[in-house]
Scaffold this active site. Structure first.
Site, PDB file in Angstrom:
ATOM      1  N   HIS A 254       0.732  -1.053   0.010  1.00 22.18           N
ATOM      2  CA  HIS A 254      -0.100  -0.032  -0.152  1.00 22.18           C
ATOM      3  C   HIS A 254       0.847   1.339   0.148  1.00 22.18           C
ATOM      4  O   HIS A 254       1.687   1.324   0.783  1.00 22.18           O
ATOM      5  CB  HIS A 254      -0.982   0.094   1.384  1.00 22.18           C
ATOM      6  CG  HIS A 254      -1.783   1.300   1.178  1.00 22.18           C
ATOM      7  ND1 HIS A 254      -2.789   1.309   0.468  1.00 22.18           N
ATOM      8  CD2 HIS A 254      -2.011   2.198   1.872  1.00 22.18           C
ATOM      9  CE1 HIS A 254      -3.578   2.518   0.670  1.00 22.18           C
ATOM     10  NE2 HIS A 254      -2.946   3.066   2.002  1.00 22.18           N
ATOM     11  N   ASP A 256       0.501   5.147  -0.078  1.00 23.14           N
ATOM     12  CA  ASP A 256      -0.382   6.356  -0.252  1.00 23.14           C
ATOM     13  C   ASP A 256       0.021   7.399  -1.322  1.00 23.14           C
ATOM     14  O   ASP A 256       1.261   7.955  -1.215  1.00 23.14           O
ATOM     15  CB  ASP A 256      -0.288   7.223   1.148  1.00 23.14           C
ATOM     16  CG  ASP A 256      -1.097   6.281   2.337  1.00 23.14           C
ATOM     17  OD1 ASP A 256      -2.335   5.948   1.848  1.00 23.14           O
ATOM     18  OD2 ASP A 256      -0.796   6.255   3.286  1.00 23.14           O
ATOM     19  N   ASP A 366      -7.839   1.421   3.053  1.00 25.82           N
ATOM     20  CA  ASP A 366      -7.536   2.215   4.043  1.00 25.82           C
ATOM     21  C   ASP A 366      -8.352   3.626   4.170  1.00 25.82           C
ATOM     22  O   ASP A 366      -7.806   4.788   4.515  1.00 25.82           O
ATOM     23  CB  ASP A 366      -5.918   2.611   3.688  1.00 25.82           C
ATOM     24  CG  ASP A 366      -5.417   3.394   4.762  1.00 25.82           C
ATOM     25  OD1 ASP A 366      -5.677   3.524   5.962  1.00 25.82           O
ATOM     26  OD2 ASP A 366      -4.521   4.302   4.480  1.00 25.82           O
ATOM     27  N   HIS A 570      -7.491   9.454  -0.635  1.00 27.54           N
ATOM     28  CA  HIS A 570      -8.125   9.304   0.876  1.00 27.54           C
ATOM     29  C   HIS A 570      -7.277   9.857   1.990  1.00 27.54           C
ATOM     30  O   HIS A 570      -7.840  10.040   3.133  1.00 27.54           O
ATOM     31  CB  HIS A 570      -8.380   7.938   1.355  1.00 27.54           C
ATOM     32  CG  HIS A 570      -7.133   6.988   1.478  1.00 27.54           C
ATOM     33  ND1 HIS A 570      -6.877   6.228   0.352  1.00 27.54           N
ATOM     34  CD2 HIS A 570      -6.364   6.773   2.345  1.00 27.54           C
ATOM     35  CE1 HIS A 570      -5.749   5.455   0.906  1.00 27.54           C
ATOM     36  NE2 HIS A 570      -5.325   5.934   2.069  1.00 27.54           N
TER      37      HIS A 570
END
Length: 633
Positions: A254, A256, A366, A570
């Site tokens: 993951h 971001d 997330d 997000h």
């Protein structure tokens, strides 16, 4: 073996400790250091802070200056390119040679031809030296895996942080010792996480202690013998499985798209993380890795075309699995329904065009809550399944299901699974595997769980240690563990589940607060851009009706939408990123609004001979319009 369990357990744990007895235990023989002077010629080029980060091709012709181990580099966010020229002693040319590189920051290793080989971080700090390749380059970025926060992730960045090159040396990796190390780590994990009164625990404890007794750091045969004993234990454990619950372990990284770093740094994080995973795929043919966010793939495609081609090759071989279907992993509270649809339109179209197929699993582990619009949109955009785990973080009401049907406003249902490991960054250890079953709230209805492993948020992904652990056992305590990917997991889940429960409406996240209010200017710009794009596209329809012109504008529309969708990530739209991210997003929004205005003017110019009054809103308006013809008539 000591009769008192705790004494034996402490002895076992210290056998692989880097703090206790590290000159005598197993860690003392993992490497053989080559302390020969002048084996590495080291030089550096400091990229000026105001200069955009140069590519490999641009930097190799720059002036590199000599540098030594012990020097520090910075400040935060700066970039430094290192050139490493190896002079390997003749007696070591046939050895399994590695270089150890420690700066405490992130870096990307290139060979002399510009091929991105792997990331260099605190998670992976060694790289194999090709006997035919004496020169390598490292692009050092002055930030840690989680940015440059002042002592804590959520603190403001320390913009004067410096990183020290603490180690750059040649070493030989003792593969037999490493083989035993991975065996022993797994044994310790079993001992620490299975019931102390179980037979499996007792057998593992006894074997681990016997290995300590047998170990002789000067005798490599003792390492091989110990490893053989451990593998025999794992084989018997695997053969005795009663398959009551199946776990699919899928590698994941993951990243971001912005959070404690800006968009430009994420472009490099993707290259560092994904090149490392390609390297692991060469070592482990059964390894499957998933990654989402079409935007990140496009960044790599543009910035690292050779790396992207290798990703496409591994996709065809079934090891690198694109997933998610959306442009970014977006916020699911604030964007409009139209923006949700555009996320999937642009994401799915990208995956189809680059990897020959669209995604079946909406992957969003997330995000801070999930709108009740989504099930209908997910299905209408060609996806069948939904995965997350975020609601496991709820601090008031624990969500009651693991596997269930999520029902949207219109009644559309999507098969949904929350990883019962309560993380998308597992290290694939026995603790997480056991918890996957213990915490599964729907074991009576679906005897399947998805374990998502690999370092994440700041990237990194799975490591060799995680994969070695999964190679050694197929499960224990009635649990079967297979390596796989979410597509095959959901297909098996759908086929073998029964009487699943249903959850209707919003999936509300009860932890992060202020997501509707923080960074209000950013939220204002998002809504303004959504409104203006609605109006612009409506105007373009009238223009098309009059002039039959549209195709030349589509490229502009696509880029505008992609910029709006990017800022709906997000950690950006909700307001949880650092200041420099919002400086970037503001510039992006201002450029979007400028582009929209130019396109509006262009459309109006094409329709200048026609008087058209348009109400773009879904409600009636009443007001006076003053119109002055151009010719004064």
């Amino acid at each position: 073996m000591k009769k008192h369990r705790n004494i034996t357990l402490e002895r076992i744990q210290k056998f692989i400790s880097t703090e206790y007895f590290s000159n005598y235990n197993l860690t003392s023989v993992l490497y053989k250091y080559i302390r020969v002077p002048e084996t590495i010629k080291l030089s550096v080029y400091h990229v000026p802070m105001k200069e955009s980060t140069p590519s490999f091709g641009d930097v190799t012709g720059r002036d590199f200056v000599p540098v030594k181990v012990g020097q520090s580099f910075g400040p935060s966010w700066s970039t430094h390119w290192f050139k490493l020229e190896f002079r390997i002693p003749p007696e070591n040319r046939d050895d399994n040679l590695y270089c150890m590189w420690n700066t405490g920051s992130e870096g990307l290793l290139f060979d002399a031809n510009g091929k991105a080989i792997q990331g260099l971080t605190d998670q992976r700090n060694t790289f194999l030296i090709d006997a035919q390749m004496n020169t390598y380059y490292i692009e050092m970025a002055c930030l840690g895996m989680f940015g440059n926060g002042q002592g804590n992730l959520i603190f403001p960045p320390d913009n004067e942080r410096y990183f020290t090159l603490s180690e750059c040396c040649l070493l030989i990796k003792n593969m037999d010792a490493w083989d035993l190390f991975y065996d022993y780590k797994l044994l310790v994990g079993i001992i620490e996480n299975t019931p102390p009164d179980s037979q499996l625990n007792a057998d593992a404890l006894y074997l681990a202690n016997e290995i300590v007794n047998l170990f002789d750091k000067s005798d490599s045969y003792s390492w091989k013998q110990s490893s053989s004993m451990a593998k025999e234990f794992f084989q018997k454990m695997n053969e005795s499985l009663a398959n009551n619950h199946e776990i699919i372990a899928t590698g994941h990284c993951h990243i971001d798209s912005a959070w404690l770093w800006d968009y430009s740094e994420t472009r490099r994080k993707c290259a560092r993380s994904w090149s490392s995973q390609l390297l692991l795929m060469e070592q482990y043919p059964n390894y499957e890795f998933v990654c989402s966010q079409a935007q990140q793939y496009e960044w790599v495609e543009n910035d690292y075309p050779e790396l992207f081609k290798r990703i496409q090759d591994k996709k065809r071989e079934g090891q690198f699995v694109p997933i998610g279907g959306s442009w970014v992993e977006m916020d699911c509270n604030i964007p409009s329904g139209e923006s949700f649809i555009r996320q999937f339109i642009y994401g799915q179209e990208y995956f189809k065009s680059r990897f020959s197929e669209r995604c079946k699993v909406f992957w969003l582990p997330d995000t801070f809550g999930y709108s009740s619009q989504l099930p209908q949109i997910i299905k209408q955009c060609g996806m069948e399944y939904f995965f997350t785990q975020k609601l496991s973080w709820n601090n008031i009401n624990k969500f009651p299901h693991t596997t269930f049907y999520w029902k949207g406003l219109d009644g559309t249902r999507v098969l949904t699974h929350f990883s019962p490991a309560d993380t998308y960054c597992s290290t694939a250890n026995p603790k997480d595997i056991l918890y996957c079953v213990k915490n599964n709230k729907d074991k009576d209805r679906a005897a399947h769980s998805l374990l998502v492993y690999g370092h994440g948020d700041g990237g990194g992904g799975p490591t060799e240690e995680m994969l070695e652990s999964l190679q050694r056992f197929a499960g224990f305590e009635g649990i079967k563990v297979d390596m796989g990917n979410p597509n095959t997991f959901f297909e098996a889940l759908e086929e073998n589940s029964r009487d699943l429960m249903e959850w209707k409406g919003e999936l509300y996240f009860e932890l992060h607060r202020g997501t509707y209010t923080s960074q209000a200017k950013n939220k204002y710009y998002n809504r303004l851009c959504e409104f203006k794009m609605h109006n612009l596209e409506l105007l373009s329809v009238f223009r098309f009706a009059k002039t039959r012109k549209f195709n030349e504008m589509k490229v502009n529309f696509d880029q505008i939408w992609k910029n709006i969708l990017l800022n709906q990530f997000h950690d950006v739209l909700p307001g949880s990123s650092i200041e420099k991210v919002y400086k970037d997003s503001t510039k992006i929004y201002e450029n979007v609004l400028s582009d929209i205005e130019q396109l509006e003017n262009s459309i109006c110019e094409d329709m200048r001979e026609t008087l058209v009054v348009i109400n773009p809103w879904p409600w009636e308006l009443s007001f006076v319009i003053e119109y002055k013809p151009r010719n004064g008539g």
